[in-house]
Design an enzyme around this catalytic site. Structure first.
Site, PDB file in Angstrom:
ATOM      1  N   HIS A  15       0.831  -1.208   0.000  1.00 13.28           N
ATOM      2  CA  HIS A  15       0.000   0.000   0.000  1.00 13.28           C
ATOM      3  C   HIS A  15       0.867   1.261   0.000  1.00 13.28           C
ATOM      4  O   HIS A  15       2.047   1.241   0.377  1.00 13.28           O
ATOM      5  CB  HIS A  15      -0.943   0.008   1.206  1.00 13.28           C
ATOM      6  CG  HIS A  15      -0.244   0.121   2.524  1.00 13.28           C
ATOM      7  ND1 HIS A  15       0.222   1.317   3.025  1.00 13.28           N
ATOM      8  CD2 HIS A  15       0.084  -0.807   3.447  1.00 13.28           C
ATOM      9  CE1 HIS A  15       0.796   1.124   4.187  1.00 13.28           C
ATOM     10  NE2 HIS A  15       0.740  -0.165   4.475  1.00 13.28           N
ATOM     11  N   GLU A  88      -2.381  -7.308   7.062  1.00 12.09           N
ATOM     12  CA  GLU A  88      -1.140  -6.969   7.749  1.00 12.09           C
ATOM     13  C   GLU A  88      -0.894  -7.953   8.889  1.00 12.09           C
ATOM     14  O   GLU A  88      -1.810  -8.607   9.405  1.00 12.09           O
ATOM     15  CB  GLU A  88      -1.245  -5.532   8.282  1.00 12.09           C
ATOM     16  CG  GLU A  88      -0.091  -5.055   9.138  1.00 12.09           C
ATOM     17  CD  GLU A  88       1.232  -4.989   8.397  1.00 12.09           C
ATOM     18  OE1 GLU A  88       1.779  -6.066   8.092  1.00 12.09           O
ATOM     19  OE2 GLU A  88       1.716  -3.864   8.142  1.00 12.09           O
TER      20      GLU A  88
END
Length: 223
Positions: A15, A88
């Protein structure tokens, strides 16, 4: 069109930058969005990805990953599918803590130099993170044989997967640089004749590039 006899190409996109990148350990904190620089990075990555014939887009459910995928959705005209396996690393009680504070802890040395032995308090271990990423990408390859799949994820999960692909010990995975909106590319071999999916050594991917932020991807991926 996908060719079930060919290799499946997987693009791993970290990201873009957020307001806390490099300052806090966000973990799975909700509500963390891209900064303006992060949006610029996402748009630049989308233009590179759009040079290819893409089969599918997948993303971690966290906002910063889904926002990074959005320019690719718009350019390619494909939906993005959320996959929790691309999340994550779950850092448990360390979620949201300042990196400057964490690096003073004695456990931080283990995180940096012996992560295979570390589990975050009330969170995930590094080996668990790595295994879920390996399993996830191999699963996606069975869905899109011979295609090109783009996965929007996070730095440590991508590093863990790359280390596995390279045959590098997990304890060395911190040596891999995976910058914001960088693209790393793996090529997974097709299943052997008569098999539904690869097994054993047949699952070993080829690492085509790591941490790419500028060059065209056309030379790596046959579109």
């Amino acid at each position: 069109m996908s060719d079930s006899r060919g290799s499946t190409t997987v693009l791993l996109v970290r990201h873009g930058r957020t307001p806390t990148t490099g300052e806090l350990l966000p973990g799975r904190s909700p509500g963390l969005h891209l900064s303006e620089q992060g949006w610029e990075q996402a748009r630049a990555a989308a233009e590179r990805i759009a040079e290819l014939t893409v089969s599918a887009l997948y993303s971690s459910p966290l906002e910063r990953a889904r926002e990074t995928a959005q320019p690719s959705v718009e350019l390619l005209g494909l939906p993005v599918r959320e996959d929790p396996a691309l999340l994550e690393l779950d850092v448990g009680q360390w979620t949201g803590r300042a990196l400057n504070d964490l690096n003073r802890l004695p456990e931080w040395r283990t995180v940096q130099h012996n992560p295979s032995a570390f589990r975050f308090p009330d969170g995930e271990s590094f080996p668990e993170m790595q295994q879920r990423m390996v399993d996830a990408v191999q699963r996606l390859c069975t869905f899109h044989p011979g295609g090109t799949v783009v996965c929007f994820s996070h730095a440590d999960p991508i590093r863990g997967l790359l280390a596995h692909a390279m045959g590098t010990p997990l304890d060395n995975f911190q040596r891999l640089s995976v910058g914001p909106c960088s693209i790393s590319v793996l090529s997974y071999p097709a299943a052997p004749d008569g098999a539904d999916e690869p097994s054993g050594d047949d699952t070993n991917p080829v690492v085509l590039t790591v941490n790419s932020t500028r060059d065209s991807l056309r030379e790596l991926v046959a579109s």
